[in-house]
Design an enzyme around this catalytic site. Structure first.
Site, PDB file in Angstrom:
ATOM      1  N   GLU A   1      -5.929   1.873  -3.678  1.00  0.00           N
ATOM      2  CA  GLU A   1      -5.985   2.496  -2.461  1.00  0.00           C
ATOM      3  C   GLU A   1      -7.050   2.017  -1.343  1.00  0.00           C
ATOM      4  OE1 GLU A   1      -6.239   6.879  -2.421  1.00  0.00           O
ATOM      5  OE2 GLU A   1      -4.881   7.019  -4.024  1.00  0.00           O
TER       6      GLU A   1
ATOM      7  N   ASP B   1      -2.621   2.859 -11.905  1.00  0.00           N
ATOM      8  CA  ASP B   1      -3.247   3.234 -10.696  1.00  0.00           C
ATOM      9  C   ASP B   1      -4.809   3.031 -10.862  1.00  0.00           C
ATOM     10  OD1 ASP B   1      -3.240   4.023  -7.950  1.00  0.00           O
ATOM     11  OD2 ASP B   1      -2.750   6.061  -8.357  1.00  0.00           O
TER      12      ASP B   1
ATOM     13  N   LYS C   1      -2.735  -0.916  -8.960  1.00  0.00           N
ATOM     14  CA  LYS C   1      -2.531  -0.336  -7.698  1.00  0.00           C
ATOM     15  C   LYS C   1      -4.163   0.197  -6.937  1.00  0.00           C
ATOM     16  CE  LYS C   1      -0.532   3.726  -6.257  1.00  0.00           C
ATOM     17  NZ  LYS C   1      -1.851   4.483  -5.678  1.00  0.00           N
TER      18      LYS C   1
ATOM     19  N   GLU D   1       2.301   5.873   2.181  1.00  0.00           N
ATOM     20  CA  GLU D   1       2.541   7.337   1.833  1.00  0.00           C
ATOM     21  C   GLU D   1       2.307   8.048   2.981  1.00  0.00           C
ATOM     22  OE1 GLU D   1       0.534   8.745  -1.539  1.00  0.00           O
ATOM     23  OE2 GLU D   1       0.806  10.753  -1.172  1.00  0.00           O
TER      24      GLU D   1
ATOM     25  N   ASP E   1      -2.415   7.861 -10.567  1.00  0.00           N
ATOM     26  CA  ASP E   1      -3.358   8.957 -10.873  1.00  0.00           C
ATOM     27  C   ASP E   1      -3.062  10.410 -10.497  1.00  0.00           C
ATOM     28  OD1 ASP E   1      -3.482   8.691  -8.009  1.00  0.00           O
ATOM     29  OD2 ASP E   1      -5.681   8.495  -8.036  1.00  0.00           O
ATOM     30  N   SER E   2      -1.859  10.419  -9.885  1.00  0.00           N
ATOM     31  CA  SER E   2      -1.309  11.864  -9.725  1.00  0.00           C
ATOM     32  C   SER E   2      -1.029  12.479 -10.999  1.00  0.00           C
ATOM     33  CB  SER E   2       0.212  11.717  -9.030  1.00  0.00           C
ATOM     34  OG  SER E   2       1.139  10.610  -9.736  1.00  0.00           O
TER      35      SER E   2
END
Ligand code: KIV
Length: 285
Positions: A121, A89, A119, A189, A50-51
């Site tokens: 978080e 993501d 993915k 991260e 999602d970057s």
């Protein structure tokens, strides 16, 4: 017959890499041409992070990224990828309301966008339950702890996590809980390398570091940072392997100058009529 170069990367093959102490190499990609290059370089994992929001859509952080934006870009990446494992993501608020809605959103990555995993978080109690439910629904999940950019408003800034004993212990516990919940790998991260080393040694599943030092089972970077095609702040953990901003800027300036001076297009970039057609056309004028 497939040889090692063309063999599809799978979750078991990533696990085998950890066991054989072979490094896993991952990168982000958000479009077809980039994913094609990355895949043809034999990388193990392509993460459609999602970057995307910050790197190619121009948002200040990852919060505004929507499911539809993620699916749109992930489809393009999957179309280009033959070998790497593609991970989508889950963007902010796509897995926060209910287990049903979260599983539905995760399933869109597999069914519509062609990924092999998603993915997620975080590692709160609710998140662990959700991950268990996703795994039960045959959706492989990559975890993500340390700096979790979707918590930016809570954290206040993008900075290294786990620098004191309590926070380091919390990250280690989160990692162990995520493994119990069924993740197949874990992004670490921005954590001190000592913390990443402990986690990597304690987990059976592979750890993939970004700003987490050399002890992780694998590494991931944002593609645009690696090739020098990003704007703004570059964290200390990025190693730039090219200066694409400069190369692209030179190319665009060259084009502008050529057009302004009448050097482009020339005959070699132009189409011609056959001479008899040309004659007829001119005589009819
Ligand atoms: O969104 C992303 O690109 C990520 C990586 C930096 C791990 O989460």
């Amino acid at each position: 017959m497939s040889d090692e170069k063309t063999q599809k990367i799978t979750i078991p093959s990533l696990q085998a890499k950890k066991e054989k102490k072979e490094k896993i190499v991952a990168l982000t990609a958000y479009d077809f041409p980039t994913a094609k290059i990355v895949d043809e370089c034999d990388l193990d994992i392509i993460l459609v992070g999602d970057s995307l929001g910050m790197v190619v859509l121009g948002y200040d952080n990852t919060i505004p990224v929507t499911m539809d934006e993620m699916i749109h870009h992930t489809k393009a990446v999957s179309r280009a990828t033959r070998k790497a494992l593609v991970v989508g993501d889950m963007p902010y608020f796509s897995f926060h309301l209910s287990v049903e809605e979260s599983i539905y959103n995760a399933s869109r990555f597999l069914k519509e966008a062609g990924t092999e995993a998603v993915k997620v978080e975080g590692a709160s109690r609710k998140r662990l339950e959700l991950i268990k439910a996703m795994v039960e629904a045959e959706i492989p999940v990559m975890g993500h702890v340390g700096l979790t950019p979707q918590s930016i408003h809570h954290l206040g800034q993008f900075s290294v996590r786990g620098k004191d004993v309590d926070e380091a212990k919390k990250i280690i516990t989160d990692a162990l809980n995520l493994e119990k919940a069924g993740i197949f790998s874990l992004i670490l991260e921005c954590v001190p390398l000592e913390v990443a080393r402990i986690i990597t040694e304690r987990l059976k599943v592979p750890t993939i570091g970004i700003g987490a030092g050399p002890w992780c089972d694998g590494q991931i970077l944002v593609f645009h940072d690696l090739v020098g095609f990003s704007n703004g702040f570059l964290p200390k953990f990025v190693k730039k392997y090219a200066e694409l901003n400069e190369i692209i800027s030179q190319a665009v300036k060259g084009y502008r100058n050529d057009v302004e001076r009448g050097n482009f297009p020339d005959d070699s970039h132009s189409y011609h009529l056959k001479s008899e057609v040309s004659k007829k056309l001119l005589s009819n004028k």
